[in-house]
Design an enzyme around this catalytic site. Structure first.
Site, PDB file in Angstrom:
ATOM      1  N   ASN A  11      23.989 -25.705 -43.527  1.00 35.29           N
ATOM      2  CA  ASN A  11      24.188 -24.320 -43.200  1.00 35.29           C
ATOM      3  C   ASN A  11      24.656 -23.440 -42.941  1.00 35.29           C
ATOM      4  OD1 ASN A  11      22.368 -22.122 -42.178  1.00 35.29           O
ATOM      5  ND2 ASN A  11      21.915 -23.291 -39.722  1.00 35.29           N
ATOM      6  N   TRP A  12      25.187 -23.216 -43.884  1.00 33.30           N
ATOM      7  CA  TRP A  12      26.483 -22.109 -43.330  1.00 33.30           C
ATOM      8  C   TRP A  12      26.207 -20.898 -42.496  1.00 33.30           C
ATOM      9  CZ3 TRP A  12      28.331 -22.276 -48.830  1.00 33.30           C
ATOM     10  CH2 TRP A  12      29.057 -24.174 -49.290  1.00 33.30           C
ATOM     11  N   LYS A  13      24.830 -20.456 -42.359  1.00 30.25           N
ATOM     12  CA  LYS A  13      25.101 -19.330 -41.099  1.00 30.25           C
ATOM     13  C   LYS A  13      25.764 -18.492 -42.295  1.00 30.25           C
ATOM     14  CE  LYS A  13      23.889 -22.373 -37.565  1.00 30.25           C
ATOM     15  NZ  LYS A  13      24.061 -22.658 -36.383  1.00 30.25           N
ATOM     16  N   HIS A  95      14.563 -21.488 -38.547  1.00 34.59           N
ATOM     17  CA  HIS A  95      15.732 -21.530 -37.217  1.00 34.59           C
ATOM     18  C   HIS A  95      15.558 -21.283 -36.461  1.00 34.59           C
ATOM     19  CE1 HIS A  95      19.478 -22.463 -36.278  1.00 34.59           C
ATOM     20  NE2 HIS A  95      19.367 -23.496 -37.273  1.00 34.59           N
ATOM     21  N   GLU A  97      17.627 -19.471 -34.246  1.00 38.03           N
ATOM     22  CA  GLU A  97      18.287 -18.070 -34.542  1.00 38.03           C
ATOM     23  C   GLU A  97      17.558 -17.199 -34.835  1.00 38.03           C
ATOM     24  OE1 GLU A  97      21.931 -19.570 -36.241  1.00 38.03           O
ATOM     25  OE2 GLU A  97      22.382 -20.477 -34.315  1.00 38.03           O
ATOM     26  N   GLU A 167      15.995 -30.191 -34.028  1.00 41.18           N
ATOM     27  CA  GLU A 167      16.841 -29.315 -33.575  1.00 41.18           C
ATOM     28  C   GLU A 167      16.338 -28.674 -32.029  1.00 41.18           C
ATOM     29  OE1 GLU A 167      19.597 -27.753 -36.269  1.00 41.18           O
ATOM     30  OE2 GLU A 167      18.696 -26.111 -36.555  1.00 41.18           O
ATOM     31  N   GLY A 173      25.284 -25.964 -32.101  1.00 41.08           N
ATOM     32  CA  GLY A 173      27.005 -25.286 -32.006  1.00 41.08           C
ATOM     33  C   GLY A 173      27.357 -25.370 -30.628  1.00 41.08           C
ATOM     34  N   SER A 214      25.013 -30.198 -33.224  1.00 45.35           N
ATOM     35  CA  SER A 214      25.834 -30.851 -33.151  1.00 45.35           C
ATOM     36  C   SER A 214      26.606 -32.057 -33.677  1.00 45.35           C
ATOM     37  CB  SER A 214      26.426 -30.888 -32.183  1.00 45.35           C
ATOM     38  OG  SER A 214      26.668 -29.061 -31.033  1.00 45.35           O
ATOM     39  N   GLY A 235      25.466 -27.164 -39.064  1.00 45.34           N
ATOM     40  CA  GLY A 235      26.104 -26.331 -39.117  1.00 45.34           C
ATOM     41  C   GLY A 235      27.627 -26.327 -39.406  1.00 45.34           C
ATOM     42  N   GLY A 236      28.344 -26.128 -38.121  1.00 43.83           N
ATOM     43  CA  GLY A 236      29.925 -25.800 -37.829  1.00 43.83           C
ATOM     44  C   GLY A 236      30.409 -26.688 -38.315  1.00 43.83           C
TER      45      GLY A 236
END
Ligand code: PGA
Length: 251
Positions: A11-13, A95, A97, A167, A173, A214, A235-236
């Site tokens: 997920n590149w957000k 998600h 967010e 999640e 994150g 994470s 993600g990150g």
């Protein structure tokens, strides 16, 4: 679980420019093939460019959201049908967010899931508890509510696939994933709520549960080796090719 079944969704957000997304997609495409199923989810604006550059590869494409109506006067929204048209096979829905910043409700998420399935996309439904909910001992309750409200009444034929990403919101994150054993127990809770909603053959054959929060090269193997875990949402650690490559190699 065999690595053959492992799905790795990145997920590149809203973290890359179109040029950066293109460059990263090419690097992922050129990465030595693994047995894992790789899915990348760039922003809407980058999808077409990324799709073009992934053509002919095993790497699959997903979007980060879609709208619940098929078309109409919904300024700023993107239809599931268009996503399918430009080459998406997956779409992230609900998600945390989006739940937090866009105030997405379980009802909206439910409608989006139905629309994604109707358009031939595989929804990646995100569920997870906040830190406060966890402290209050409400984690399982929250997850069962989220799964039930998103999926109750959704028709899942044997030709459809759904992914549920557990999640924990407070872990996303943070650089510190939860204990894989806890993920395994939680996935069991999610499975249990699916068995209350769907016939058991559908739950077994058409749903996959994955972990997100994470995940990196140091812990990915611990999560994908869990019996009831089909993969990870990253993600990150998927934003730099060196780090992402190392993660893929660690599966
Ligand atoms: P993270 O993000 O891997 O950076 O924690 C996961 C996600 O939000 O899907």
């Amino acid at each position: 679980m065999s690595t053959q079944n492992t799905i790795l969704i990145s997920n590149w957000k809203m973290k890359l420019s179109v040029a950066q997304a293109k460059k990263l997609a090419i690097a992922v495409k050129n990465k030595k093939t693994t047995q894992a199923e790789l899915v990348i989810c760039p922003t809407f604006a980058s999808l077409t460019e990324v799709a073009k550059n992934l053509a002919g590869s095993q790497v699959k494409l997903g979007a980060q959201n879609c709208f619940w109506e098929p078309s109409g006067a919904y300024t700023g929204e993107v239809s599931a049908k268009e996503l399918k048209e430009i080459g998406c096979e997956f779409v992230i829905i609900g998600h945390s967010e989006r739940r937090q910043y866009l105030k997405e409700t379980d009802e909206m998420i439910h409608r989006k899931i139905k629309m994604a399935l109707a358009c031939g996309l595989t929804p990646i439904l995100c569920v997870g508890e906040t830190f406060d909910q966890r402290q209050q001992g409400a984690k399982d309750y929250v997850l069962i509510q989220q799964v039930t409200q998103a999926l109750q009444g959704v028709e899942v034929g044997s030709d459809k696939q759904l992914i549920i990403a557990y999640e924990p919101v407070w872990v996303i994150g943070s650089g510190q994933a939860i204990d894989p054993l806890e993920a395994a127990n939680t996935h069991q809770v999610i499975y249990q709520s699916l068995f209350d909603l769907f016939p058991s053959d559908i739950v077994k054959n058409n749903f996959r549960i994955i972990y997100g929060g994470s995940v990196d090269q140091t812990n990915v193997a611990d999560f994908v080796s869990l019996e009831k875990t089909s993969g990870v949402l990253v993600g990150g650690a998927s934003l730099k090719i060196d780090e992402f490559s190392a993660l893929i190699d660690s599966i």
